[in-house]
Motif scaffolding. Structure first.
Motif, PDB file in Angstrom:
ATOM      1  N   LEU A   1      -0.819  -3.795  -0.138  1.00  0.00           N
ATOM      2  CA  LEU A   1       0.256  -2.908   0.298  1.00  0.00           C
ATOM      3  C   LEU A   1      -0.173  -1.439   0.273  1.00  0.00           C
ATOM      4  O   LEU A   1       0.173  -0.659   1.177  1.00  0.00           O
ATOM      5  CB  LEU A   1       1.487  -3.104  -0.601  1.00  0.00           C
ATOM      6  CG  LEU A   1       2.175  -4.474  -0.508  1.00  0.00           C
ATOM      7  CD1 LEU A   1       3.303  -4.559  -1.523  1.00  0.00           C
ATOM      8  CD2 LEU A   1       2.693  -4.713   0.904  1.00  0.00           C
ATOM      9  N   LEU A   2      -0.934  -1.066  -0.752  1.00  0.00           N
ATOM     10  CA  LEU A   2      -1.446   0.300  -0.811  1.00  0.00           C
ATOM     11  C   LEU A   2      -2.396   0.566   0.344  1.00  0.00           C
ATOM     12  O   LEU A   2      -2.399   1.657   0.929  1.00  0.00           O
ATOM     13  CB  LEU A   2      -2.140   0.526  -2.157  1.00  0.00           C
ATOM     14  CG  LEU A   2      -2.575   1.953  -2.499  1.00  0.00           C
ATOM     15  CD1 LEU A   2      -1.368   2.886  -2.539  1.00  0.00           C
ATOM     16  CD2 LEU A   2      -3.291   1.980  -3.851  1.00  0.00           C
ATOM     17  N   GLY A   3      -3.208  -0.451   0.697  1.00  0.00           N
ATOM     18  CA  GLY A   3      -4.106  -0.310   1.830  1.00  0.00           C
ATOM     19  C   GLY A   3      -3.351  -0.154   3.138  1.00  0.00           C
ATOM     20  O   GLY A   3      -3.741   0.655   3.998  1.00  0.00           O
ATOM     21  N   LEU A   4      -2.260  -0.910   3.313  1.00  0.00           N
ATOM     22  CA  LEU A   4      -1.454  -0.759   4.519  1.00  0.00           C
ATOM     23  C   LEU A   4      -0.859   0.646   4.610  1.00  0.00           C
ATOM     24  O   LEU A   4      -0.821   1.258   5.693  1.00  0.00           O
ATOM     25  CB  LEU A   4      -0.334  -1.802   4.530  1.00  0.00           C
ATOM     26  CG  LEU A   4      -0.741  -3.252   4.812  1.00  0.00           C
ATOM     27  CD1 LEU A   4       0.497  -4.142   4.810  1.00  0.00           C
ATOM     28  CD2 LEU A   4      -1.475  -3.364   6.147  1.00  0.00           C
ATOM     29  N   ALA A   5      -0.376   1.154   3.470  1.00  0.00           N
ATOM     30  CA  ALA A   5       0.172   2.510   3.461  1.00  0.00           C
ATOM     31  C   ALA A   5      -0.909   3.531   3.802  1.00  0.00           C
ATOM     32  O   ALA A   5      -0.653   4.507   4.525  1.00  0.00           O
ATOM     33  CB  ALA A   5       0.775   2.808   2.085  1.00  0.00           C
ATOM     34  N   TRP A   6      -2.114   3.315   3.304  1.00  0.00           N
ATOM     35  CA  TRP A   6      -3.210   4.227   3.618  1.00  0.00           C
ATOM     36  C   TRP A   6      -3.556   4.176   5.108  1.00  0.00           C
ATOM     37  O   TRP A   6      -3.743   5.220   5.752  1.00  0.00           O
ATOM     38  CB  TRP A   6      -4.438   3.863   2.784  1.00  0.00           C
ATOM     39  CG  TRP A   6      -5.696   4.563   3.216  1.00  0.00           C
ATOM     40  CD1 TRP A   6      -5.831   5.878   3.563  1.00  0.00           C
ATOM     41  CD2 TRP A   6      -6.987   3.979   3.372  1.00  0.00           C
ATOM     42  NE1 TRP A   6      -7.136   6.154   3.912  1.00  0.00           N
ATOM     43  CE2 TRP A   6      -7.862   5.005   3.810  1.00  0.00           C
ATOM     44  CE3 TRP A   6      -7.489   2.696   3.166  1.00  0.00           C
ATOM     45  CZ2 TRP A   6      -9.211   4.776   4.046  1.00  0.00           C
ATOM     46  CZ3 TRP A   6      -8.838   2.462   3.393  1.00  0.00           C
ATOM     47  CH2 TRP A   6      -9.689   3.490   3.831  1.00  0.00           C
ATOM     48  N   ILE A   7      -3.639   2.974   5.684  1.00  0.00           N
ATOM     49  CA  ILE A   7      -3.973   2.850   7.108  1.00  0.00           C
ATOM     50  C   ILE A   7      -2.911   3.526   7.964  1.00  0.00           C
ATOM     51  O   ILE A   7      -3.227   4.218   8.942  1.00  0.00           O
ATOM     52  CB  ILE A   7      -4.132   1.362   7.483  1.00  0.00           C
ATOM     53  CG1 ILE A   7      -5.363   0.783   6.793  1.00  0.00           C
ATOM     54  CG2 ILE A   7      -4.238   1.192   8.993  1.00  0.00           C
ATOM     55  CD1 ILE A   7      -5.533  -0.710   6.992  1.00  0.00           C
TER      56      ILE A   7
END
Length: 528
Positions: A246-252
């Motif tokens: 989820l953190l990666g999705l927010a970063w992308i």
């Protein structure tokens, strides 16, 4: 894409060895420091084998690394251009492949490798059996991935802010809590450890909170697998993986938005067509008005005042709850006053080439007195309330609020003495400074470190010596009624400090009158 960005990152690291001697030395030192940290972390975690608090120590270590990955990229944002998505905005790159490439590039280098090697210490210290070691390997990978994605997400979302002046102020102010934590660590931890107040059971209370954080999930998953609770450990790892995802999705999503959003951080701002405050009062008022603006807008000024207060607090924190509290309060006031002078002991070099405009107005001894008086007024306006307030806070913490008035007397005299000595050193031991890219605080250029050390030690010694009468007066009268002793003590201290400040300022003006060409040369050599 990932392999391309990794190769570019490795090429940048290799080119650091071909740069200047200073850059090469910094790179080598960084690699050595990373290796030392890796070995110490591995040994520290491995030493927890058989210890009941091993998982708590591991969770604390994992969390500390996460905070490091969160804060340090904000501090080096201006130094490491790979953190700024704006550098890639002109390339026809799709966001998801770019994100994976940036993630892989972030994992390349000495410090990510040091983190990985150091964290592997849990395979020895916490894990038990083959299943425990397997869980430990997965947990370490997820922990490192969490740290990298967290750092990237924060820097990408704040990139526009960090590129602006307010963002640079924010990054500069992060130095103050880091410095405060360091001072607290070196002052309190050794003493509390020697007294037995910090031991292996101290981590119990910390772990009750950390076990529910992502780093705590990784550490406790290893313990669960090692104690036969594999399903619980697997659930923790899956929850950690979901958080990373989820953190990666927010970063992308943040990266995608940053690549297509117009950068407004470098646009020109409106300039007020109004006169400087106090400018109608001649040279003294003009210099004071300019110094006041610099105190408000210059990140280095905020760092300076923050560090002064941290040093004062750190010097007294070890004795504030002991019978020697009064010595701690007085010592704190003396050190604070000295550092007010130390941080302003190169007024001309810190002004830089712009001093050429000032020099056109400095044609006499009286003009030099006005020049230093304008600077001193602003310093005193900030130093007196800040140091005095901190002295009273320390006195209340010690349980003797009236002792704060003795420290205040030392503050009143000390800031005047420190400010006057700063004027003297600005003329006697000036040095050019340079500002490193991404760093908010200038430093002396090579070849002038001797002047810095000499000015520092002279101000420290002279401030302590000249404050001796005030300290003696405060100690000799501490048992007299407060209503009778405090008003004269405070008034005499203020007059004493202002008197010495005036003497030093006039002496500095007399010396500077015949050294204007030399001082201009020093100022022109500064790189700001």
């Amino acid at each position: 894409m990932a392999w391309l960005l990794v190769r570019l990152k490795l090429r940048l690291l290799r080119n650091a060895l071909r740069g200047s001697r200073q850059a090469r030395g910094a790179f080598i030192f960084s690699c050595i420091a990373a290796a030392v940290v890796a070995v110490l972390m591995f040994l520290g975690l491995a030493a927890q084998r058989g210890q009941s608090e091993g998982v708590a120590v591991a969770a604390t270590t994992f969390t500390s690394l996460a905070f490091g990955w969160l804060i340090l990229p904000l501090l080096v944002f201006g130094l490491d251009s790979t953190l700024d998505p704006a550098t890639l905005a002109l390339y026809p790159l799709r966001t998801r492949p770019l994100a994976f490439g940036l993630l892989a590039a972030s994992a390349a280098g000495a410090w990510p490798a040091a983190n990985l090697i150091g964290l592997l210490g849990v395979t020895v210290g916490v894990a038990r059996g083959a299943l425990g070691v397997l869980f430990a390997l997965v947990a370490v990978v997820l922990q490192l991935l969490f740290c990298i994605v967290l750092a990237r997400a924060v820097t990408t979302s704040l990139a526009g802010l960090l590129r602006s002046r307010r963002g640079k102020d924010f990054a500069a102010l992060l130095i103050i809590p880091i410095f405060a934590l360091y001072e607290t660590f070196v002052q309190l931890v050794p003493r509390l450890t020697a007294e037995g107040k910090i031991n292996e059971h101290t981590f119990d209370g910390i772990d009750k909170v950390l076990r529910w954080t992502p780093p705590g999930l990784a550490a406790h998953a290893i313990q669960d697998a090692s104690t036969g609770h594999a399903l619980t450990g697997l659930a923790r790892l899956l929850l950690l993986a979901a958080i990373v995802f989820l953190l990666g999705l927010a970063w992308i999503r943040s990266l995608d938005r940053a690549l297509v959003t117009v950068d407004t951080s470098t646009q020109a701002v409106a300039v007020r067509a109004s006169a400087l405050p106090f400018a109608a009062r001649g040279l003294r008022g003009t210099i004071a008005a300019r110094a006041l603006i610099y105190q408000r807008r210059e990140p280095g000024a905020k760092i300076f005042w923050g560090i002064v207060l941290v040093i004062m607090a750190a010097s007294a924190v070890g004795t504030v709850r002991t019978p020697s509290y009064l010595g701690g309060l007085i010592g704190s006031a003396v050190i604070g006053a000295a550092f007010v002078g130390i941080f302003n002991a190169d007024a001309i070099g810190m002004t830089g080439p712009a001093f050429g405009f000032d020099a056109m107005a400095l044609h006499s001894r009286a003009s030099w007195r006005d020049y230093f008086a304008g600077l001193d007024l602003v310093l005193l306006a900030f130093a007196v309330p800040l140091t005095g307030l901190l002295s009273f806070i320390l006195a209340f913490a010690a349980g003797h609020p009236l002792s704060g008035f003795i420290a205040l007397a030392v503050d009143l005299a000390g800031v005047g003495i420190g400010t006057g000595l700063g004027n003297m050193m600005s003329v006697l031991l000036p040095y050019p400074v340079e500002r490193r890219v991404g760093s908010p605080s200038p430093r002396a250029i090579d070849g002038y470190r001797g002047q810095v050390l000499a000015a520092t030690f002279l101000i420290l010694i002279l401030t302590g010596v000249l404050l001796a009468p005030v300290i003696v007066a405060g100690l000799l009268t501490q048992h007299d009624p407060a209503a009778l002793r405090l008003p004269p003590l405070l008034a005499a201290s203020a007059v004493y400090g202002l008197g010495l400040c005036t003497v030093f300022r006039r002496t500095a003006a007399r010396l500077a009158e015949n050294r204007l060409p030399e001082l201009c040369e020093i100022a022109f050599r500064s790189k700001l």
